[in-house]
Design a protein around this motif. Structure first.
Motif, short mmCIF file in Angstrom:
data_model
loop_
_atom_site.label_atom_id
_atom_site.label_comp_id
_atom_site.label_asym_id
_atom_site.label_seq_id
_atom_site.Cartn_x
_atom_site.Cartn_y
_atom_site.Cartn_z
N VAL A 87 0.76 -1.20 0.11
CA VAL A 87 0.01 0.14 0.12
C VAL A 87 1.21 1.32 0.17
CG1 VAL A 87 -1.95 -1.05 1.22
CG2 VAL A 87 -0.14 -0.02 2.61
N ASN A 88 0.45 2.46 -0.55
CA ASN A 88 0.99 3.33 -0.64
C ASN A 88 0.12 4.81 -0.63
OD1 ASN A 88 1.04 2.07 -3.48
ND2 ASN A 88 0.69 4.03 -3.85
N ASN A 89 0.69 5.96 -0.72
CA ASN A 89 -0.10 7.17 -0.79
C ASN A 89 -0.35 7.34 -2.26
OD1 ASN A 89 1.39 9.27 -2.21
ND2 ASN A 89 3.06 8.85 -0.86
N PRO A 90 -1.46 7.99 -2.41
CA PRO A 90 -2.19 7.73 -3.68
C PRO A 90 -1.53 8.85 -4.84
CG PRO A 90 -3.52 9.14 -2.25
CD PRO A 90 -2.53 8.72 -1.68
N ILE A 91 -0.62 9.81 -4.39
CA ILE A 91 0.07 10.54 -5.25
C ILE A 91 0.87 9.96 -6.37
CG2 ILE A 91 1.55 12.76 -5.48
CD1 ILE A 91 0.87 13.09 -2.48
N GLY A 92 0.28 10.18 -7.55
CA GLY A 92 0.92 9.39 -8.78
C GLY A 92 -0.09 8.28 -9.43
N GLY A 93 -0.91 7.81 -8.67
CA GLY A 93 -1.95 6.83 -8.99
C GLY A 93 -1.24 5.35 -9.31
N MET A 94 -0.18 5.18 -8.33
CA MET A 94 0.46 3.83 -8.53
C MET A 94 -0.19 2.52 -8.01
SD MET A 94 4.17 5.27 -9.01
CE MET A 94 4.71 6.34 -10.01
N GLY A 95 -0.95 2.74 -6.88
CA GLY A 95 -1.46 1.74 -6.22
C GLY A 95 -1.99 0.49 -7.04
N MET A 96 -3.32 0.99 -7.54
CA MET A 96 -4.23 0.02 -8.45
C MET A 96 -3.37 -0.52 -9.42
SD MET A 96 -7.81 0.55 -10.54
CE MET A 96 -7.12 1.73 -11.53
N ASN A 97 -2.50 0.31 -10.13
CA ASN A 97 -1.58 -0.20 -11.51
C ASN A 97 -0.76 -1.08 -10.92
OD1 ASN A 97 -2.42 1.68 -13.92
ND2 ASN A 97 -2.62 3.00 -12.20
N GLY A 98 -0.06 -0.66 -10.04
CA GLY A 98 1.17 -1.89 -9.28
C GLY A 98 0.23 -3.27 -8.99
N GLY A 99 -0.93 -3.07 -8.63
CA GLY A 99 -1.52 -4.37 -8.12
C GLY A 99 -2.18 -5.14 -9.38
N ILE A 100 -2.41 -4.56 -10.17
CA ILE A 100 -2.89 -5.06 -11.68
C ILE A 100 -1.62 -5.60 -12.09
CG2 ILE A 100 -3.60 -4.73 -13.98
CD1 ILE A 100 -5.79 -2.64 -12.81
N HIS A 101 -0.32 -5.13 -12.26
CA HIS A 101 1.04 -5.76 -12.79
C HIS A 101 1.37 -7.07 -11.92
CE1 HIS A 101 2.50 -1.60 -14.41
NE2 HIS A 101 1.19 -1.73 -14.85
N ASP A 102 0.94 -6.96 -10.51
CA ASP A 102 1.19 -7.90 -9.85
C ASP A 102 0.31 -9.28 -10.35
OD1 ASP A 102 2.73 -6.68 -8.13
OD2 ASP A 102 0.95 -6.32 -6.50
N ALA A 103 -0.94 -8.95 -10.56
CA ALA A 103 -2.17 -10.02 -11.10
C ALA A 103 -1.93 -10.69 -12.45
CB ALA A 103 -3.44 -9.32 -11.14
N VAL A 104 -1.33 -9.73 -13.43
CA VAL A 104 -0.69 -10.36 -14.66
C VAL A 104 0.39 -11.10 -14.54
CG1 VAL A 104 -0.18 -9.61 -17.03
CG2 VAL A 104 -2.14 -8.39 -15.84
N ASN A 105 1.70 -10.56 -13.87
CA ASN A 105 2.65 -11.47 -13.59
C ASN A 105 2.27 -12.85 -13.02
OD1 ASN A 105 5.13 -12.52 -12.20
ND2 ASN A 105 5.91 -10.44 -12.80
N LEU A 106 1.51 -12.75 -12.04
CA LEU A 106 1.36 -14.07 -11.26
C LEU A 106 0.38 -15.00 -12.24
CD1 LEU A 106 1.11 -15.62 -8.75
CD2 LEU A 106 -0.79 -14.59 -7.88
N ALA A 107 -0.51 -14.26 -13.06
CA ALA A 107 -1.32 -15.07 -13.73
C ALA A 107 -0.55 -15.84 -14.91
CB ALA A 107 -2.60 -14.29 -14.51
N GLU A 108 0.65 -15.55 -15.19
CA GLU A 108 1.59 -15.98 -16.31
C GLU A 108 2.10 -16.95 -15.61
OE1 GLU A 108 3.93 -12.63 -17.56
OE2 GLU A 108 2.53 -11.61 -18.82
N LYS A 109 2.66 -16.96 -14.54
CA LYS A 109 3.47 -18.15 -13.76
C LYS A 109 2.59 -19.25 -13.10
CE LYS A 109 7.26 -14.93 -12.78
NZ LYS A 109 7.14 -13.93 -13.72
N LEU A 110 1.45 -18.97 -12.53
CA LEU A 110 0.67 -19.92 -11.87
C LEU A 110 0.17 -20.84 -12.59
CD1 LEU A 110 -0.17 -20.63 -8.98
CD2 LEU A 110 -2.10 -19.05 -9.36
N PRO A 111 -0.31 -21.11 -13.78
CA PRO A 111 -0.73 -21.74 -14.61
C PRO A 111 0.26 -22.97 -15.02
CG PRO A 111 -1.89 -19.86 -15.43
CD PRO A 111 -0.92 -19.55 -14.60
#
Length: 402
Positions: A295-319
């Protein structure tokens, strides 16, 4: 045993579910709320994230319902001067989306749920609250409560996407390292069009002020006219009741941009802000992504974006791990890569953004403004700045980690 249980039906959980499902993995999403939450949180989808969502077929579905913004601006609030403007159009020769979409996270969640969810292999269960996790010889047992009582689900892996207070993270015993800011933030949304009082605004604006910095963003809201969101700091000794009172909210807005007549306020909320990262994003069959992991402060709008990057990275490795095509240490690589991105980019950049806006020393402020102007005016340095701010550098750096 190939099903993945995802806890949390926010944007990260739903993108993770969709990305896994597209790779042939059945998913069950557990969400304690009775329906997609209409929360007024993140709204900026960066170009790097748009590329990922485009691969999942999402961008075309949401673009017409979004506000498109290629520029963002830094202002000196005390003087009203425009300090610098950055235009993502300068990156059009190297990125597919030289703009952001202003599209609230609750809409992204609802759009994915409406389009893809509630099939046998993409099962979203609302009113379902996680209560326990027990690893077994070949999977993990997920216990949760629903209107039917206590229920259990067998899964190959569990992905915690259940926010900063993550039950998954707590059940896994993973430390959440970092700090909490002494001040809190207040977010106010108004239908008033700030461009009627000043013409030097873009849809995304950062105001530096040694006494009260501010962020100002436009989102679509629920009407064609859209809404403007104002984010301001409030001192630790101002209680929520005072901060949320009509008089105090009006006072803050009039101080920000004085105008004739009262502001029409659509919503307002106060929240605490943390800078924290989980000690690991993986332990056994439990994985973390999004706010559950950082979690982080919202200045720069990076929290949700970084989280989606997590999700896509994980979805490539888990299958491939689930299918036995790769060893499960591939999931440790996920943890190393995404934790590195969280610490060295998302945390570092958002902390630096806040320091820039709240700096009090006049000489340091002057130096910061001069440097920001030089960066924005030079074609190459502006491009480098925007690549980092849009998290392209974080993806490239993380991908190099083995």
């Amino acid at each position: 045993m190939s099903r993945v249980a995802i806890v949390g039906a926010g944007p990260v959980g739903m993108v993770c579910a969709l990305a896994l499902n597209r790779r042939g993995i059945p998913v069950t999403v557990l969400e304690s709320e009775p329906a997609p939450v209409k929360d007024q949180r993140a709204a900026t989808i960066h170009p790097s994230t748009l590329e990922m969502l485009d691969e999942l077929g999402v961008v075309e579905k949401i673009r017409e319902h979004s506000l498109l913004s290629s520029t963002y601006r830094f202002h000196d609030r005390p003087t009203g001067d425009l300090v610098a403007e950055f235009d993502l159009g300068r990156l059009e020769d190297e990125i597919r989306f030289p703009y952001v979409l202003q599209y609230e996270q609750y809409k992204l969640t609802a759009a994915i749920a409406a389009e893809y969810a509630n099939e046998s292999d993409f099962d979203v269960r609302f009113c379902s609250t996680l209560t326990g996790l027990t690893e077994t010889a070949d999977g993990i047992e997920v216990e949760y409560t629903s209107p039917a009582g206590t229920e259990r689900l067998q899964a190959a892996y569990v992905v915690g996407c259940d926010g900063g207070r993550s039950t998954v993270r707590k059940l896994a015993g993973i430390e959440f390292e970092g700090f909490t800011y002494p001040e809190r933030f207040i977010k106010i949304a108004t239908s008033f069009d700030f461009k009627t009082v000043t013409s030097n605004l873009s849809f995304r604006n950062y105001f530096s002020d040694p006494h009260e910095w501010a962020n100002l963003f436009k989102v679509r809201g629920e009407t064609p006219e859209g809404l403007w969101r104002v984010i301001l700091p409030i001192s630790h000794d101002e209680d929520d009741a005072t901060a949320l009172s009509t008089a105090r909210v009006e006072e803050r807005l009039q101080k920000f941009f004085p105008k004739t007549g009262a502001y029409q306020v659509e919503y307002v909320n106060v929240y605490g802000v943390n800078q924290r990262v989980a000690a690991t994003f993986r332990t056994g069959r439990i994985l973390l992504a999004g706010d559950s992991a950082h979690v982080n402060n919202p200045i720069g709008g990076m929290g949700m974006n970084g989280g989606i990057h997590d999700a896509v990275n994980l979805a490539e490795k888990l299958p491939p791990v689930i299918r036995g095509e790769a060893d499960d240490d591939l999931l440790d690589l996920y943890s190393r890569q995404r934790r590195h991105a969280a610490v060295n980019y998302i945390q570092a950049q958002t902390i630096a953004n806040k320091r820039l806006l709240e700096e009090r020393d006049p000489e340091v402020r002057r130096h910061n403004f001069d440097e920001l102007r030089r960066t924005a005016e030079n074609f190459d340095t502006a491009r480098a700045y925007m690549r980092r701010a849009a998290l392209f550098d974080s993806l490239q750096d993380a991908a190099a980690i083995s």
